[in-house]
Design an enzyme around this catalytic site. Structure first.
Site, PDB file in Angstrom:
ATOM      1  N   LYS A  68       0.863  -1.186   0.000  1.00 55.74           N
ATOM      2  CA  LYS A  68       0.000   0.000   0.000  1.00 55.74           C
ATOM      3  C   LYS A  68       0.894   1.229   0.000  1.00 55.74           C
ATOM      4  O   LYS A  68       2.050   1.159   0.409  1.00 55.74           O
ATOM      5  CB  LYS A  68      -0.877   0.012   1.253  1.00 55.74           C
ATOM      6  CG  LYS A  68      -2.090   0.900   1.152  1.00 55.74           C
ATOM      7  CD  LYS A  68      -3.268   0.223   0.460  1.00 55.74           C
ATOM      8  CE  LYS A  68      -4.401   1.195   0.190  1.00 55.74           C
ATOM      9  NZ  LYS A  68      -5.587   0.539  -0.346  1.00 55.74           N
ATOM     10  N   ASP A 103      -7.034   4.560  -4.524  1.00 53.08           N
ATOM     11  CA  ASP A 103      -7.714   4.419  -3.218  1.00 53.08           C
ATOM     12  C   ASP A 103      -8.313   5.799  -2.953  1.00 53.08           C
ATOM     13  O   ASP A 103      -8.517   6.584  -3.901  1.00 53.08           O
ATOM     14  CB  ASP A 103      -6.714   3.996  -2.124  1.00 53.08           C
ATOM     15  CG  ASP A 103      -7.403   3.605  -0.804  1.00 53.08           C
ATOM     16  OD1 ASP A 103      -7.912   2.484  -0.710  1.00 53.08           O
ATOM     17  OD2 ASP A 103      -7.447   4.427   0.132  1.00 53.08           O
TER      18      ASP A 103
END
Ligand code: NDP
Length: 446
Positions: free
Chosen positions: A127, A167
């Protein structure tokens, strides 16, 4: 004995990663879920699987300098945490939001390991992101930031190494600017990001995938309750990518979605949210959800987003951000008769809220399983990029459905196998963990 194991893992995690409270929360949940698995499988304890997994393979933090429209130099911080490559290249989104710091990226990256393992596709966990806030910035400023961000990130990613995606705060516009910069720096046209535009390597259904996948997953939960979406009242928080496409699919299946939000407040439209208006405000004009009531005077706007959970509903879909449903909100939802909760956002329910839902017999679909459709479709985009082929909408959508079914089945089966029938939190954690753990053992201590 088992509790001692969780305590000792948590002691080590907290000592090594102080102040990263979201990361602690994510590790605690997984450790509690897999303690029995580790007890019953001594090879996992011997190989120190969980102790290794809580330490990312690599963490990158970097300066992101850029120039705003007034000619001022701005400095943000960039992150990429490459958590686990046990089952494939690191994969996970980039989040641009002022709340981003290492603890947020690490909780998301850690969760991603197990989520990705559940998808049945060969992708590892990672991430990244930045404390940059795209809200209120011009396209030129967003481009300047994205180019600077990629000027460092490019040396760490690659189609077989690490493939980021979007995201919060990172949609098609941001992916485009970053892809362009990567191409310029490396002189290669490669599948190094997913969520690309359809004309330059993107996949059909990727935009819709997380929201649609969530609804496919909750459909299975509802089937087990002997019901479906028809006539159900639904409340979804957020009004971004996940919320919009979850609303679209839920409406298609006959539900009445009555509320959406953004970080400023929430709207309630008892006749059903008109999604075209939301898409115009959010996807085209990049406006605020309160503008909805200008077009639909019958709807109400309320300042402050957390009270959205006081709106009575049968199905709640937290689709905004972490820890948005606390114990008090969960209790109100239960009191108002909620039957199912499907997490579209990552870790949107606090541990106390999850306890309330599970203790009240509410069917609860945890993020790791319920929102995995986005990353699964990213894996399908990678597949199409490797083949230099594009599948039709129907083909990708069918694969997404099959994947969501497989995630549901694996989670149910793993929960049952470890005496936790009906507990999808435990089931998802266990099923993801076992796949990663076995791969790590096969590959030795690396
Ligand atoms: P978007 O940026 O498209 O939308 C985010 C939405 O949540 C916006 O309405 C935003 O409001 C709201 N929001 C964000 N932060 C906060 C906050 N701190 N408090 C209240 N509201 C907030 O993001 P996505 O829809 O892509 O992501 C939503 C969630 O889903 C995130 O948790 C993400 O990690 C998760 N997710 C997303 C996937 C994807 O494919 N996009 C895949 C899997 C999970 P505002 O505009 O006011 O900030």
């Amino acid at each position: 004995m088992a509790t001692q194991f969780v305590e000792s893992i948590m002691e080590q995690v907290v000592a090594r990663n102080p102040v990263e409270k979201e990361f602690h929360q994510a590790v605690q949940e997984v450790a509690e879920s897999v303690q029995d698995v580790i007890d019953k499988n001594p090879q996992y304890a011997k190989a120190k699987i969980l102790e290794r997994l809580v330490e990312p393979e690599r963490q990158i933090m970097f300066r992101v300098p850029w120039v705003d429209d007034k000619g001022n130099v701005q400095v943000n911080r960039g992150f990429r945490v490459e958590f686990s490559s046990a089952i494939g290249p690191y994969k996970g989104g980039l989040r641009f939001h002022p709340s981003v710091y290492l603890g947020i990226i690490k909780f998301l990256g850690f969760e991603q390991i197990f989520k990705n393992a559940l998808t049945t596709t060969p992708i590892g966990g990672g991430k990244g992101g930045s404390d940059f806030d795209p809200k209120g910035k011009s396209d030129t400023e967003v481009m300047s930031f994205c180019q600077s961000f990629m000027s460092e990130l490019f040396r760490h990613i690659g189609p077989d190494t690490d493939v980021p995606a979007g995201d919060i705060g990172v949609g098609g516009r941001e992916i485009g600017f970053m892809f362009g910069q990567y191409k310029k720096l490396t002189n290669t046209f490669a599948g190094i990001l997913t969520g690309k535009g359809l004309d330059w390597g993107g996949s059909l259904v990727r935009t819709e995938a997380t929201g649609y996948g969530l609804v496919y997953f909750v459909t299975r939960m509802l089937q087990d309750l002997g019901t479906d979406w028809k006539g159900k009242t639904v409340v979804s928080s957020g009004s971004g990518n996940v919320a919009i496409y979850a609303t679209q699919k839920a409406q298609e299946l006959g539900a009445n979605v009555v509320a959406l939000s953004d970080s400023g407040g929430y709207i309630v439209d008892p006749d059903g949210i008109k999604l075209d208006t939301v898409k115009r405000i959010k996807e085209v004009e990049r406006g605020r959800i309160k503008e909805y009531v200008d077009a639909h005077p019958g709807a109400e706007y309320h300042e402050g987003c957390s009270d959205i959970w006081t709106v009575p509903c049968d199905i709640a879909l937290p689709n905004a951000t972490q820890n948005e449903i606390d114990k008090a909100s969960a209790e109100i939802l239960v009191k108002n008769g909620v039957k199912a909760v499907g997490e579209g956002a990552n870790m949107p329910s606090t541990p106390e809220a999850v306890e309330v839902f599970q203790g009240s017999g509410v069917s609860f679909g945890p993020a790791k399983a319920a929102n995995a459709g986005g990353v699964a479709t990213s894996a399908l985009e990678m597949c199409q990029n490797s083949m230099r082929l594009n599948w039709t909408f129907e083909e990708v959508d069918n694969r997404l459905k099959m994947i969501m079914d497989a995630i549901y089945d694996q989670s149910v089966a793993a929960a049952e196998a470890y005496g936790k029938k009906g507990n999808l939190v435990a089931g998802a954690n266990i099923a993801g963990f076992v796949k990663v753990a076995d791969s790590m053992i096969a590959q030795g201590v690396v």
